[in-house]
Design an enzyme around this catalytic site. Structure first.
Site, mmCIF file in Angstrom:
data_model
loop_
_atom_site.group_PDB
_atom_site.id
_atom_site.type_symbol
_atom_site.label_atom_id
_atom_site.label_comp_id
_atom_site.label_asym_id
_atom_site.label_seq_id
_atom_site.Cartn_x
_atom_site.Cartn_y
_atom_site.Cartn_z
ATOM 1 N N ASP A 134 9.218 -37.488 -44.428
ATOM 2 C CA ASP A 134 8.822 -38.690 -45.420
ATOM 3 C C ASP A 134 8.726 -39.933 -44.512
ATOM 4 O O ASP A 134 8.823 -40.125 -43.323
ATOM 5 C CB ASP A 134 9.837 -38.549 -46.631
ATOM 6 C CG ASP A 134 11.185 -38.657 -46.269
ATOM 7 O OD1 ASP A 134 11.579 -39.245 -45.282
ATOM 8 O OD2 ASP A 134 11.874 -37.843 -47.033
ATOM 9 N N SER A 135 9.355 -40.816 -45.330
ATOM 10 C CA SER A 135 9.133 -42.315 -44.704
ATOM 11 C C SER A 135 10.344 -42.576 -43.657
ATOM 12 O O SER A 135 10.088 -43.335 -42.725
ATOM 13 C CB SER A 135 9.441 -43.412 -45.921
ATOM 14 O OG SER A 135 10.775 -43.020 -46.597
ATOM 15 N N ILE A 136 11.328 -41.882 -43.794
ATOM 16 C CA ILE A 136 12.343 -41.890 -42.539
ATOM 17 C C ILE A 136 11.917 -41.609 -41.324
ATOM 18 O O ILE A 136 12.279 -41.741 -40.355
ATOM 19 C CB ILE A 136 13.643 -41.305 -43.108
ATOM 20 C CG1 ILE A 136 13.991 -41.704 -44.343
ATOM 21 C CG2 ILE A 136 14.561 -41.689 -42.197
ATOM 22 C CD1 ILE A 136 15.278 -41.055 -45.320
ATOM 23 N N HIS A 145 8.873 -44.273 -40.317
ATOM 24 C CA HIS A 145 9.336 -45.469 -39.683
ATOM 25 C C HIS A 145 10.259 -45.257 -38.514
ATOM 26 O O HIS A 145 10.982 -46.251 -38.099
ATOM 27 C CB HIS A 145 10.384 -46.240 -40.851
ATOM 28 C CG HIS A 145 9.438 -46.440 -42.257
ATOM 29 N ND1 HIS A 145 10.280 -46.990 -43.339
ATOM 30 C CD2 HIS A 145 8.238 -46.456 -42.479
ATOM 31 C CE1 HIS A 145 9.443 -47.058 -44.267
ATOM 32 N NE2 HIS A 145 8.412 -46.776 -43.833
ATOM 33 N N HIS A 157 17.233 -45.942 -46.504
ATOM 34 C CA HIS A 157 16.301 -45.881 -45.214
ATOM 35 C C HIS A 157 17.529 -46.305 -44.402
ATOM 36 O O HIS A 157 18.844 -46.914 -44.517
ATOM 37 C CB HIS A 157 15.336 -46.692 -45.375
ATOM 38 C CG HIS A 157 14.164 -46.313 -46.049
ATOM 39 N ND1 HIS A 157 14.006 -46.826 -47.417
ATOM 40 C CD2 HIS A 157 13.119 -45.557 -45.876
ATOM 41 C CE1 HIS A 157 12.813 -46.242 -47.938
ATOM 42 N NE2 HIS A 157 12.314 -45.462 -47.170
#
Lengths: 242, 242
Positions: free
Chosen positions: B10-12, B15, B191
């Site tokens: 996912d976003s982790i 990024h 995050h």
């Protein structure tokens, strides 16, 4: 499925995924749009790079990179008769080696977008400080690279880009436009600080966008989560693939 | 030619090439040894990830990744009836979705080394502060994720890894071993800070090394410049390829 951006060069490319690095920043800019692959070889000049070239860019590439950066010269410009002379390559040969690299890449992929990058400027005082930090009193007295000599190589690189109609970044000139570039952009008189990396990243984005390889204009590879309906997620994915 | 490490999450994961990011650090650790490709999808849960899976891991992969990280759960663990409920997936389904992901990857490549990563812990106060920074007085009162609930998902992930004999990183537990993990490792309660990224990077290197995928033991792809004779450079390259 995604286009690839291949970074071919010396240590400044090899280190480009260290904290603040321009390669990592590029990968982040093209997140969900393109893959960034590093082919950086610390200490290499263009003469040695030619030995790698046919391994890295193979004629039977199934899917060649869409974009390649070619970033050599910092080692070619090492001065004869000084500490790093092993790495020295005459400026004319440097230019011809770059030409060979470009021609081979184009043979592998006629549509490849090549960006030539000149070596960064050299802060001779920074080089000497670095040598003293390593060797103390035994450090060599004359820097193994000078800004003036590296400038000759930068010029050859720019000339070749213009002759061949390639995109380029004249990093040597660009960095020197900023007051205090010596310490602001260079960590040891040669390699890039996070600020120096940011200059290169910004210039690269600018040059790629001008050549229609713009992250902003490229679609996400799959729906943004805000466009997914929690109750009917399949809908967003059907739209995407149709 | 080089092995690939694919980061799926996912976003982790998306990024992970931002400054201080664990993906960039991994690419640097495996410099000249393996390529790191990011397939991170911000906001995605495992249910939505299944829609991507067959596009990312294709059965007719010419050269599948040698290693894949599977790092979901932070969104699956969003709590029903609260702000991010759209992302919620029941814990049992989360586990089964992870199983489907793993089985599909193994079908594409029986030898693939898969590392399951649990979601990081949640700092509820950090989540609330973040919501207030965005919405001020209109921010929701209850955090959309709690540490306790995310812990249930982390446990499912670890259980699955043990059932299937996979490598795993229990990031949820690992981070909470450190006093002050809430602010030290998490930027907005969810995050990762650069310190949090460093924890994950370190754990990943440890787990990969234990599974015989160790950067230290992998050869450089071409000679180190110190092994190149300036007068006979071809020699070093002949040795390498023989």
């Amino acid at each position: 499925m995604r286009p690839q951006i291949l970074l071919f060069g010396d240590s400044i490319t090899e280190h480009s995924f260290r904290p603040g690095g321009w390669g990592a920043a590029l990968a982040d800019t093209f997140s969900r749009k393109a893959d960034v692959l590093v082919r950086g070889y610390g200490g290499y000049n263009t003469r040695w790079a030619l030995f790698l070239l046919h391994h890295i860019f193979s004629l039977d590439y199934i899917k060649p990179p869409a974009v390649a950066t070619v970033f050599f010269g910092a080692n070619d410009a090492a001065i004869l008769g000084r500490q790093s002379e092993k790495q020295h390559v005459p400026a004319e040969e440097y230019k011809e080696n770059l030409r060979k690299i470009v021609l081979h890449m184009k043979e592998c992929s006629p549509t490849i977008l090549i960006v030539l990058i000149t070596p960064p400027p050299v802060d001779e005082e920074g080089r000497n400080e670095y040598a003293r930090s390593l060797y103390g009193e035994n450090a060599r007295e004359l820097p193994e690279r000078t800004n003036e000599t590296t400038g000759i190589y930068a010029k050859q690189c720019v000339e070749l880009a213009k002759e061949m109609g390639l995109s380029f970044i004249d990093l040597w000139s660009k960095m020197q436009e900023t007051e205090g570039w010596q310490k602001k952009f260079l960590s040891d008189g040669l390699h890039l600080t996070p600020d120096g990396n940011a200059v290169l990243h910004r210039e690269l984005i600018r040059v790629l966008s001008k050549s229609w390889f713009s992250a902003e204009e490229m679609p996400y590879d799959f729906p943004h989560h805000s466009n997914i309906d929690g109750k009917n997620p399949e809908k967003a994915f059907q739209q995407q693939s149709s």
